[in-house]
Design a protein around this motif. Structure first.
Motif, short mmCIF file in Angstrom:
data_model
loop_
_atom_site.label_atom_id
_atom_site.label_comp_id
_atom_site.label_asym_id
_atom_site.label_seq_id
_atom_site.Cartn_x
_atom_site.Cartn_y
_atom_site.Cartn_z
N ARG A 51 0.84 -1.21 0.00
CA ARG A 51 0.00 0.00 0.00
C ARG A 51 0.88 1.26 0.00
NH1 ARG A 51 -2.32 2.58 4.10
NH2 ARG A 51 -1.78 0.97 5.61
N THR A 54 2.66 1.57 -3.35
CA THR A 54 1.72 2.09 -4.35
C THR A 54 1.57 3.60 -4.19
OG1 THR A 54 0.49 0.01 -4.34
CG2 THR A 54 -0.65 1.94 -5.23
N HIS A 55 1.39 4.01 -2.96
CA HIS A 55 1.21 5.42 -2.67
C HIS A 55 2.42 6.23 -3.13
CE1 HIS A 55 -0.46 8.86 -0.56
NE2 HIS A 55 0.75 9.11 -0.13
N GLN A 63 -6.39 3.07 -5.01
CA GLN A 63 -6.14 1.93 -4.15
C GLN A 63 -7.17 1.79 -3.04
OE1 GLN A 63 -2.15 0.23 -2.59
NE2 GLN A 63 -2.73 2.02 -1.42
N SER A 64 -7.50 0.55 -2.72
CA SER A 64 -8.44 0.31 -1.63
C SER A 64 -7.78 0.60 -0.29
CB SER A 64 -8.90 -1.15 -1.66
OG SER A 64 -9.49 -1.44 -2.91
N PHE A 90 -4.80 -3.01 -10.90
CA PHE A 90 -3.90 -1.90 -10.51
C PHE A 90 -2.64 -2.49 -9.87
CE2 PHE A 90 -3.26 2.09 -7.74
CZ PHE A 90 -2.54 2.72 -8.73
N THR A 91 -2.29 -2.13 -8.64
CA THR A 91 -1.05 -2.70 -8.07
C THR A 91 -1.34 -3.94 -7.21
OG1 THR A 91 -1.09 -1.29 -6.11
CG2 THR A 91 0.07 -0.44 -8.04
N TYR A 93 -3.39 -4.73 -4.63
CA TYR A 93 -3.59 -4.71 -3.18
C TYR A 93 -4.82 -5.55 -2.79
CZ TYR A 93 -4.39 -2.80 1.53
OH TYR A 93 -4.60 -2.65 2.88
N SER A 94 -5.95 -5.31 -3.44
CA SER A 94 -7.15 -6.13 -3.15
C SER A 94 -6.90 -7.58 -3.55
CB SER A 94 -8.35 -5.61 -3.94
OG SER A 94 -8.61 -4.28 -3.60
N TRP A 117 1.84 -1.28 -13.42
CA TRP A 117 1.24 -1.31 -12.09
C TRP A 117 1.14 -2.72 -11.54
CZ3 TRP A 117 2.21 2.96 -10.24
CH2 TRP A 117 1.94 4.16 -10.88
N GLY A 121 2.41 -5.32 -7.92
CA GLY A 121 1.62 -6.34 -7.21
C GLY A 121 2.28 -7.70 -7.26
#
Ligand code: CA
Length: 240
Positions: A51, A54-55, A63-64, A90-91, A93-94, A117, A121
């Motif tokens: 997370r 990603t940020h 992002q979630s 995306f990256t 995360y979920s 991206w 992940g």
């Protein structure tokens, strides 16, 4: 016990316009949200790192949140899911939360257009030792969904998570209805779209896409729904 909110702190955190009595809804202030995280969040270290990574690498707010990730993992277990389709990775995360909640023989087909991206992940999926559960398909989501439909995947997924380009929200929902099993769950992300759904000044294709599906689902006889004010808004739709 310094990290437990005292009653007077809690009352201070509640906004003046608190209208719980009339509306049965509690507005979530920053303080209440921090409280929710404090008493519930069990985000594993690797997920936290992904997370933050990603940020640090993205300007996009796609992002979630950790509480949403944890909620999705719980849903995976409640549904007893073994096959998940993720439209928009995306990256990842979920994807990482859901893959970690799946049994060893579970599988996620993850669709995204971005090598860049999703490669972030993939690094964390490997570190978390769940990469064998994730089948990443890099292509336009519509193309992957069409391939799945034509190769016998209709009514086979336990969960479909829709979190891709919002202009195609309704199109992805139609594929999801086809691909999810009866009694299975469709999760639609970003259904409040940063609040733009109720701001008539916003009529870009993404906002219109989000609004359009939201407004259709109430009367869609194929599903039973609930919209949650979690993260950027999440709709749960159970296929009848
Ligand atoms: Ca999202």
């Amino acid at each position: 016990m310094t990290n437990v909110l005292k009653k007077e702190d809690y009352i201070r955190a509640v906004p003046k316009e608190y209208e719980f009595k009339e509306k049965g809804i509690l507005p979530i202030t920053d303080e209440l949200y921090q409280y929710i995280l404090k008493v519930t969040s069990n985000e594993p270290e690797l997920m936290k790192e992904l997370r933050i990574d990603t940020h640090n690498n993205s300007q996009m707010v796609m992002q979630s949140s950790p509480d949403q990730g944890q909620f999705m993992a719980l849903l995976v277990k409640l549904v007893g899911a073994k096959k998940i389709l993720e439209i928009g990775t995306f990256t990842g995360y979920s994807t990482l939360w859901m893959a970690s909640a799946l049994p060893e023989d579970g599988k996620i087909i993850a669709c995204d257009v971005s090598e860049e991206w999703t490669s972030l992940g993939q690094k964390y999926w490997k570190l978390a030792k769940v990469d064998h559960k994730i089948d990443l398909r890099i292509a336009a989501a519509e193309d992957t969904l069409e391939v799945l439909k034509k190769s016998g995947y209709s009514e086979t997924f336990d969960i479909v998570f829709i979190d891709a380009d919002k202009s195609n929200q309704s199109l992805y929902f139609e594929y999801a209805i086809d691909l999810v099993r009866s009694g299975g769950l469709i999760i639609v992300d970003n259904v409040l779209w940063g609040g733009k759904v109720i701001d008539t000044a916003h009529n870009d294709i993404d906002t219109v896409g989000v609004r359009s599906l939201n407004e259709k689902l109430k009367h869609d006889k194929r599903v039973e729904i609930s919209m949650l004010a979690l993260g950027d808004g999440v709709t749960l739709a159970r296929k009848i």
